[in-house]
Design a protein around this motif. Structure first.
Motif, mmCIF file in Angstrom:
data_model
loop_
_atom_site.group_PDB
_atom_site.id
_atom_site.type_symbol
_atom_site.label_atom_id
_atom_site.label_comp_id
_atom_site.label_asym_id
_atom_site.label_seq_id
_atom_site.Cartn_x
_atom_site.Cartn_y
_atom_site.Cartn_z
ATOM 1 N N LEU A 121 -7.585 34.347 67.789
ATOM 2 C CA LEU A 121 -7.356 34.833 66.429
ATOM 3 C C LEU A 121 -6.050 34.289 65.866
ATOM 4 O O LEU A 121 -5.982 33.891 64.691
ATOM 5 C CB LEU A 121 -7.339 36.361 66.429
ATOM 6 C CG LEU A 121 -8.696 37.037 66.645
ATOM 7 C CD1 LEU A 121 -8.505 38.526 66.899
ATOM 8 C CD2 LEU A 121 -9.596 36.812 65.455
ATOM 9 N N SER A 134 -6.571 30.672 64.980
ATOM 10 C CA SER A 134 -7.479 30.494 63.843
ATOM 11 C C SER A 134 -6.784 30.827 62.521
ATOM 12 O O SER A 134 -6.965 30.122 61.517
ATOM 13 C CB SER A 134 -8.732 31.361 64.012
ATOM 14 O OG SER A 134 -8.413 32.738 63.945
ATOM 15 N N ILE A 135 -5.973 31.885 62.492
ATOM 16 C CA ILE A 135 -5.269 32.258 61.268
ATOM 17 C C ILE A 135 -4.255 31.185 60.885
ATOM 18 O O ILE A 135 -4.158 30.775 59.723
ATOM 19 C CB ILE A 135 -4.584 33.628 61.433
ATOM 20 C CG1 ILE A 135 -5.623 34.743 61.553
ATOM 21 C CG2 ILE A 135 -3.663 33.913 60.242
ATOM 22 C CD1 ILE A 135 -5.038 36.100 61.882
ATOM 23 N N GLN A 194 -6.089 28.058 59.750
ATOM 24 C CA GLN A 194 -6.624 28.257 58.404
ATOM 25 C C GLN A 194 -5.530 28.150 57.348
ATOM 26 O O GLN A 194 -5.709 27.538 56.292
ATOM 27 C CB GLN A 194 -7.293 29.626 58.290
ATOM 28 C CG GLN A 194 -8.707 29.699 58.851
ATOM 29 C CD GLN A 194 -9.310 31.077 58.648
ATOM 30 O OE1 GLN A 194 -8.604 32.069 58.479
ATOM 31 N NE2 GLN A 194 -10.617 31.152 58.666
ATOM 32 N N ASN A 212 -6.183 43.078 65.330
ATOM 33 C CA ASN A 212 -7.602 42.774 65.496
ATOM 34 C C ASN A 212 -8.102 43.115 66.888
ATOM 35 O O ASN A 212 -9.236 43.582 67.049
ATOM 36 C CB ASN A 212 -7.841 41.287 65.211
ATOM 37 C CG ASN A 212 -8.913 41.075 64.169
ATOM 38 O OD1 ASN A 212 -9.938 41.726 64.185
ATOM 39 N ND2 ASN A 212 -8.660 40.157 63.248
ATOM 40 N N LEU A 249 -5.864 42.349 58.525
ATOM 41 C CA LEU A 249 -6.594 41.235 59.125
ATOM 42 C C LEU A 249 -6.115 39.882 58.617
ATOM 43 O O LEU A 249 -6.233 38.874 59.311
ATOM 44 C CB LEU A 249 -8.090 41.389 58.873
ATOM 45 C CG LEU A 249 -8.757 42.599 59.531
ATOM 46 C CD1 LEU A 249 -10.240 42.625 59.204
ATOM 47 C CD2 LEU A 249 -8.543 42.581 61.035
ATOM 48 N N SER A 250 -5.628 39.836 57.383
ATOM 49 C CA SER A 250 -5.045 38.604 56.827
ATOM 50 C C SER A 250 -6.009 37.425 56.884
ATOM 51 O O SER A 250 -5.628 36.310 57.256
ATOM 52 C CB SER A 250 -3.743 38.253 57.566
ATOM 53 O OG SER A 250 -2.818 39.302 57.487
ATOM 54 N N VAL A 251 -7.252 37.657 56.501
ATOM 55 C CA VAL A 251 -8.245 36.586 56.494
ATOM 56 C C VAL A 251 -8.004 35.693 55.288
ATOM 57 O O VAL A 251 -7.719 36.173 54.186
ATOM 58 C CB VAL A 251 -9.669 37.166 56.456
ATOM 59 C CG1 VAL A 251 -10.709 36.053 56.490
ATOM 60 C CG2 VAL A 251 -9.880 38.122 57.626
ATOM 61 N N CYS A 252 -8.135 34.376 55.482
ATOM 62 C CA CYS A 252 -7.929 33.437 54.382
ATOM 63 C C CYS A 252 -8.933 33.718 53.273
ATOM 64 O O CYS A 252 -10.082 34.094 53.528
ATOM 65 C CB CYS A 252 -8.095 32.014 54.897
ATOM 66 S SG CYS A 252 -7.599 30.750 53.724
ATOM 67 N N ASP A 266 -12.850 35.219 53.524
ATOM 68 C CA ASP A 266 -12.931 36.673 53.594
ATOM 69 C C ASP A 266 -14.252 37.220 53.075
ATOM 70 O O ASP A 266 -14.667 38.321 53.455
ATOM 71 C CB ASP A 266 -11.750 37.319 52.863
ATOM 72 C CG ASP A 266 -11.719 37.000 51.372
ATOM 73 O OD1 ASP A 266 -12.569 36.220 50.900
ATOM 74 O OD2 ASP A 266 -10.832 37.532 50.675
ATOM 75 N N VAL A 271 -16.561 37.816 55.951
ATOM 76 C CA VAL A 271 -16.183 39.022 56.687
ATOM 77 C C VAL A 271 -16.659 40.261 55.935
ATOM 78 O O VAL A 271 -17.229 41.186 56.521
ATOM 79 C CB VAL A 271 -14.660 39.073 56.903
ATOM 80 C CG1 VAL A 271 -14.259 40.361 57.620
ATOM 81 C CG2 VAL A 271 -14.188 37.856 57.687
ATOM 82 N N ASP A 288 -1.530 40.816 52.112
ATOM 83 C CA ASP A 288 -1.845 40.854 53.534
ATOM 84 C C ASP A 288 -0.567 40.595 54.323
ATOM 85 O O ASP A 288 0.491 40.323 53.744
ATOM 86 C CB ASP A 288 -2.970 39.879 53.915
ATOM 87 C CG ASP A 288 -2.605 38.416 53.685
ATOM 88 O OD1 ASP A 288 -1.400 38.101 53.691
ATOM 89 O OD2 ASP A 288 -3.519 37.594 53.490
#
Length: 338
Positions: A59, A62-63, A66, A237, A266-269, A273, A276, A299
Motif C-alpha cells: 500500500l 502504491s500510494i 500513484q 489500511n 485512505l488517501s486514494v489518488c 478513488d 474504490v 486526505d
C-alpha cells in the motif's frame, strides 16, 4: 550607503542562499528517507515475510507510485510558472475582483488532468506570482476533482449511472468555489506562510537555472510530506478490521461521515478513488459521493503537503473547513441528483 559598505554586505547575501538550500534539504531528505529506513528495518527484524507487513509495504509503495508522477508534474509546472511566465498574465486572465476570480479559477481546474499531489505546488506558485489566494486555493481544490481524467474514470467505475458523474462534478466544483468565497470573506494572508524559493530570477540571470532550482525546491519540500502521508494511510489500511466498516452501513448519516473520514485516511489518488467507491456497495450513493468529493480535497497526504507548503496553522484551518463544506455539499447534491 557607500560602495564599500554595499560590497561588504554582498558576501553575506551570497552565503545566505546556500544556507537556505541546505536547511530545506535538511528538512525534506529525512522525510524522504523515512520510508526506506522502515522498509529496511522490517527485513532486519525478520518481519518482511509477515502478511501484514507485506500488505503495508504494498500500500505504501502504491500510494507513493500513484502520487509521485503527478507531484513531479506539479513541480515542473510550478517551476515553469515561476521562471518563464510573467505575473501580468494571471492578472489579465482572472477578473480583478476576488469574488469573480474564484469561480473562474474553479472552472480552470478542468484543464489540468492531475491529482492533489500536483495541485499544491501549482497553487503555491500562483500565489507567489501575484494571483489572489482565494483563486489559487479554489484551483487547488478543483483541479484534482473536476478534470476530465477523473470524470471519465468515474463514468467507467459507475457504468450506466451518469447521475453519479454529474453529482461528482457539481459537488466538487461547488465545494471548491464555496471555499474560495469563504477565503475572500474570512481568510487572512498571514495564515499563509508560503516558503520562498531558493533565490529568484534576477536581471541577467538564467531562467533555466531558476527553473531547475524551483523544481528542486518544490519536489524535495513536497515529496517528503507525500511519503509521510502515504505511510499513515497504509498503516490505517492494514490496522482497521474490515468487519468494523459493516457496523455503519445500516445508517445513511453515519455512512456518509464514515466514508468521508475513510477518504481522508485512505488517501486514494483522485484518478482511482471512483473504483474504490464503487466497490463499497453496502453504502448509499450519497455516502459514496461524499467519499469521492472529500478525498481529492482533504486526505492525509494532502494535509501533509499543505502543511509543508503553506504552514501547519493554515492546513488545520483550511482542511477542517473544507471537510465540513464538502460533506454538507455532498449530502445536498446527493439528495437532489442521486
Amino acid at each position: 550607503m557607500t560602495t564599500g559598505q554595499q560590497t561588504a554586505h554582498r558576501p553575506r547575501a551570497a552565503a545566505a542562499e546556500p544556507l537556505t538550500e541546505q536547511r530545506q534539504r535538511g528538512a525534506a531528505l529525512p522525510l524522504l528517507g523515512l520510508a526506506a529506513v522502515v522498509l529496511a528495518a522490517t527485513g532486519v527484524l525478520g518481519l518482511a515475510e509477515a502478511e501484514v507487513v507485506q500488505a503495508w509495504r504494498t500500500l505504501l509503495v502504491s500510494i507513493v507510485v500513484q502520487g509521485m508522477p503527478f507531484l513531479l508534474l506539479g513541480t515542473v509546472i510550478s517551476a515553469a510558472i515561476g521562471a518563464f511566465v510573467p505575473p501580468s498574465l494571471f492578472a489579465k486572465a482572472l477578473p480583478k475582483r476576488p469574488a469573480l476570480a474564484v469561480p473562474v479559477a474553479g472552472v480552470a481546474g478542468v484543464v489540468l488532468p492531475g491529482c492533489e499531489c500536483a495541485s499544491v505546488p501549482v497553487a503555491g506558485s500562483l500565489i507567489r506570482r501575484g494571483v489572489t489566494p482565494a483563486a489559487a486555493l479554489t484551483f487547488l481544490l478543483a483541479a484534482p476533482a473536476v478534470n476530465p481524467v477523473v470524470l471519465v474514470s468515474t463514468a467507467i467505475a459507475f457504468p450506466g449511472q451518469p447521475a453519479m458523474v454529474a453529482a461528482r462534478l457539481a459537488a466538487s466544483l461547488a465545494t471548491a468555489v464555496t471555499m474560495g468565497w469563504l477565503w475572500v470573506r474570512f481568510g487572512r494572508e498571514e495564515w499563509l506562510r508560503l516558503p520562498k524559493l531558493p533565490g529568484g530570477h534576477t536581471h541577467g540571470g538564467s531562467r533555466w537555472e531558476e527553473f531547475r532550482r524551483g523544481m528542486q525546491h518544490d519536489f524535495l519540500h513536497a515529496g517528503g510530506f507525500l511519503v509521510v502521508g502515504a505511510m499513515a494511510a497504509a498503516t490505517f489500511n492494514v490496522a482497521v478490521p474490515p468487519g468494523v466498516l459493516a457496523l455503519f452501513t445500516d445508517s445513511p448519516w453515519l455512512g456518509v461521515v464514515l466514508l468521508a473520514l475513510l477518504a481522508v485516511l485512505l488517501s486514494v489518488c483522485s484518478e482511482a478513488d471512483a473504483f474504490v467507491a464503487a466497490s463499497l456497495t453496502g453504502f448509499s450513493p450519497t455516502a459514496r459521493l461524499a467519499f469521492m468529493v472529500v478525498g481529492p480535497m482533504v486526505d492525509l497526504k494532502l494535509i501533509a503537503l499543505q502543511s509543508g507548503s503553506f504552514g501547519r496553522a493554515f492546513a488545520v484551518r483550511f482542511t477542517g473547513t473544507t471537510f465540513v463544506v464538502a460533506v454538507l455539499v455532498s449530502v445536498l447534491i446527493g439528495a437532489v441528483v442521486l
